[in-house]
Design an enzyme around this catalytic site. Sequence first.
Site, PDB file in Angstrom:
ATOM      1  N   CYS A   1       1.109 -42.648   8.121  1.00 49.82           N
ATOM      2  CA  CYS A   1       1.995 -43.378   9.023  1.00 49.82           C
ATOM      3  C   CYS A   1       1.294 -44.566   9.690  1.00 49.82           C
ATOM      4  CB  CYS A   1       2.580 -42.454  10.089  1.00 49.82           C
ATOM      5  SG  CYS A   1       2.542 -40.730   9.695  1.00 49.82           S
TER       6      CYS A   1
ATOM      7  N   ASP B   1       5.461 -39.642   0.862  1.00 46.64           N
ATOM      8  CA  ASP B   1       5.638 -40.116   2.231  1.00 46.64           C
ATOM      9  C   ASP B   1       6.637 -41.267   2.294  1.00 46.64           C
ATOM     10  OD1 ASP B   1       5.222 -39.916   4.885  1.00 46.64           O
ATOM     11  OD2 ASP B   1       3.066 -40.241   4.822  1.00 46.64           O
TER      12      ASP B   1
ATOM     13  N   HIS C   1       8.511 -44.097   5.480  1.00 49.47           N
ATOM     14  CA  HIS C   1       8.762 -44.442   6.880  1.00 49.47           C
ATOM     15  C   HIS C   1       9.820 -45.521   6.979  1.00 49.47           C
ATOM     16  CE1 HIS C   1       4.688 -42.659   7.060  1.00 49.47           C
ATOM     17  NE2 HIS C   1       5.232 -42.065   8.095  1.00 49.47           N
TER      18      HIS C   1
ATOM     19  N   LYS D   1      13.970 -33.910  15.484  1.00 46.79           N
ATOM     20  CA  LYS D   1      13.969 -33.960  14.013  1.00 46.79           C
ATOM     21  C   LYS D   1      14.975 -33.011  13.389  1.00 46.79           C
ATOM     22  CE  LYS D   1       9.934 -30.952  14.268  1.00 46.79           C
ATOM     23  NZ  LYS D   1       9.164 -30.128  13.384  1.00 46.79           N
TER      24      LYS D   1
ATOM     25  N   GLN E   1       1.146 -36.519  -0.575  1.00 53.23           N
ATOM     26  CA  GLN E   1       2.385 -36.567   0.197  1.00 53.23           C
ATOM     27  C   GLN E   1       3.379 -37.514  -0.433  1.00 53.23           C
ATOM     28  OE1 GLN E   1       1.084 -37.583   4.173  1.00 53.23           O
ATOM     29  NE2 GLN E   1       1.220 -35.436   4.759  1.00 53.23           N
TER      30      GLN E   1
ATOM     31  N   HIS F   1       9.884 -40.777  10.300  1.00 53.56           N
ATOM     32  CA  HIS F   1       9.042 -40.200   9.245  1.00 53.56           C
ATOM     33  C   HIS F   1       9.950 -39.279   8.452  1.00 53.56           C
ATOM     34  CE1 HIS F   1       5.408 -40.939  11.837  1.00 53.56           C
ATOM     35  NE2 HIS F   1       6.297 -40.727  12.775  1.00 53.56           N
TER      36      HIS F   1
ATOM     37  N   ARG G   1      -7.667 -33.388   4.424  1.00 55.13           N
ATOM     38  CA  ARG G   1      -7.893 -32.628   5.660  1.00 55.13           C
ATOM     39  C   ARG G   1      -8.884 -31.513   5.379  1.00 55.13           C
ATOM     40  NH1 ARG G   1      -1.519 -32.390   7.427  1.00 55.13           N
ATOM     41  NH2 ARG G   1      -1.257 -34.649   7.418  1.00 55.13           N
TER      42      ARG G   1
HETATM   43 ZN   LIG Z   1       4.734 -40.345   8.968  1.00 56.04          ZN
END
Ligand SMILES: [Zn+2]
Length: 586
Positions: A280, A329, A331, A418, A327, A464, A309
């Site tokens: 992000c 991902d 945005h 969310k 991910q 997100h 991680r």
């Molecule tokens: Zn994010």
Amino acid sequence: MCSNQTNEIDVKRHSTAHVLAMAVLDLHPDAKLGIGPVIDDGFYYDFETKEPITEDELKKIEKKMKKLISQNIDFEKTELDIDEAKEKFENENQKYKVELIDDLKSEGEETISIYTSKDFSDLCRGPHVKNTKEINAKALKITRLAGAYWKSDEDREQLTRIYGVIFETKEELDEYNQRLIEAKKRDHRKIGKELDLFTFSDLVGAGLPLFTPKGTLLRDTIVDKIQTLQAKHGYEKVTIPHITKKELYETSGHWEKFGDELFKVKGQTDQEFVMKPMNCPHHTQIYASTQRSYRDLPVRYMETTMVYRDEQAGELLGLSRVRAISQDDGHVFCTPQQIESEVQNIVSVIREFYTSLDMFTEGNYWVSVSVRDPKEVDKCLGNPKDWDLAEKTLEEIAKKEGFNYKIVEGEAAFYGPKLDFMFTDALGREWQLATAQLDFVMPERFGLEYTDENGDKQTPVMIHRAIAGSLERFLSVIIEHFAGAFPLWLSPVQAVVIPVSDKFDDYGKNVVEKLQQAGFRAELDNDSETLGKRIRVAQKVKTPYMLIVGEKEITDNTVAVRSRDNGDEGVISIDEMIAKMQEEII
Ligand SMILES: [Zn+2]
Ligand SMILES: [Zn+2]
């Protein structure tokens, strides 16, 4: 020590943990006891013993427990003054119990309740059964051993944890055993090996999966599906590097949040870099690279990329918990007025994607509208008015979509409310997979802006979203859900063509080519094995279609179809086969 249990079976489960302690003390009189709480389906108890407790001993412990239960032992509660209680456990050499009493004392407790059964007493809040005759010994099973740190602290002693399950009836235990057998059969690590999807190497390291060509096909098929769906909704692909200066995460606040989980990278200078634990913050910098006006919004980015991680070694498990996480991902940066249509957009993609997996079906999913805890409104960052509107909008979308939804208070992130999508798999386990999260905080932190209709600077809202989430975790879930038998669109190999003998190889190749030209993933299996063996191999790797070809098929330009799900489906032309597969995919 134990917490308050209210439900009846949990009372029995916890009481059985006491019986476990009694049995272990009988076999290991020197055992020092940790804690013995209730968990799903059962209980555990932690022990420290001079002679290690072995796997072989579990049967013996179970037998001893059953014998104790059959003796109709009473549980009696007594209250002791805290110092008296401490003295009692000191005399019994139970140092962990003494430590727990000290903890309670420092919290201001003055008395301690003790439950005694026969000559065993345990520090405990209860409640318990009155007598072991309430426990059904036939529904008891000691399941496994594990290591566990005292107080979950790696710097403290390592204890042996014994797990057990107990139900009301023998039938429930049988069902549990059946579920275990099924879970074992479906274990994604086992199926991953059988289908040749991924592997691990000691040289590469734990939690760092390596995907084989078939596994990569599977991943790419998922990613393509998600990206195609999103491209229809106006998402554009972006690309970011995998390392970054630590300042990026200091600004976003993740430096503090991720702490020890961050992998640090040293370059030639003193500049400190980290492997990205999320994407992000990078995406905010693409947004910030140019002046934005309200006319440019919404801006929608998508990217499938890895984050890193440093999960604890003990937590790593197959693909479910890894250190390199791919991910899917994305945005969105938008105005507050655009929240509704943008979340709606994301929800459409989620619905389409999970429908293609046949997972978005009544009774197999629910949506959590995750909002603030009304008592902790002040802990949430951002403008309360924005929150009010956003929470209302999310609920309206859930209602309008006809979702099976619940409003869950206290489940919002500190930066925004969310929608979380929960799915139930074939084994009845629930997984949170997709999500759409509003964020009022990160745009502020990075000073993101756009110019509104009046020429004033405003802060955009960030959304997100995850469709599959971590691809590794998603794969572990769907491999087990489908037991490796993926829907046709997702199968790494959709059809295997098997000539009955090498005389028909050329025709077989011709069929493979036609399928490939039609966009299908097809392979030829002309190994020197028998026909039966080659069919069994294709079945074992869960190939949706096996197309067998011989003399007759050449003459008629056909294939003999054998499907994974329905067996023999007769002989049809190649074109009919292609049409059949195309229809199944739409
Ligand atoms: Zn994010
Ligand atoms: Zn207890």
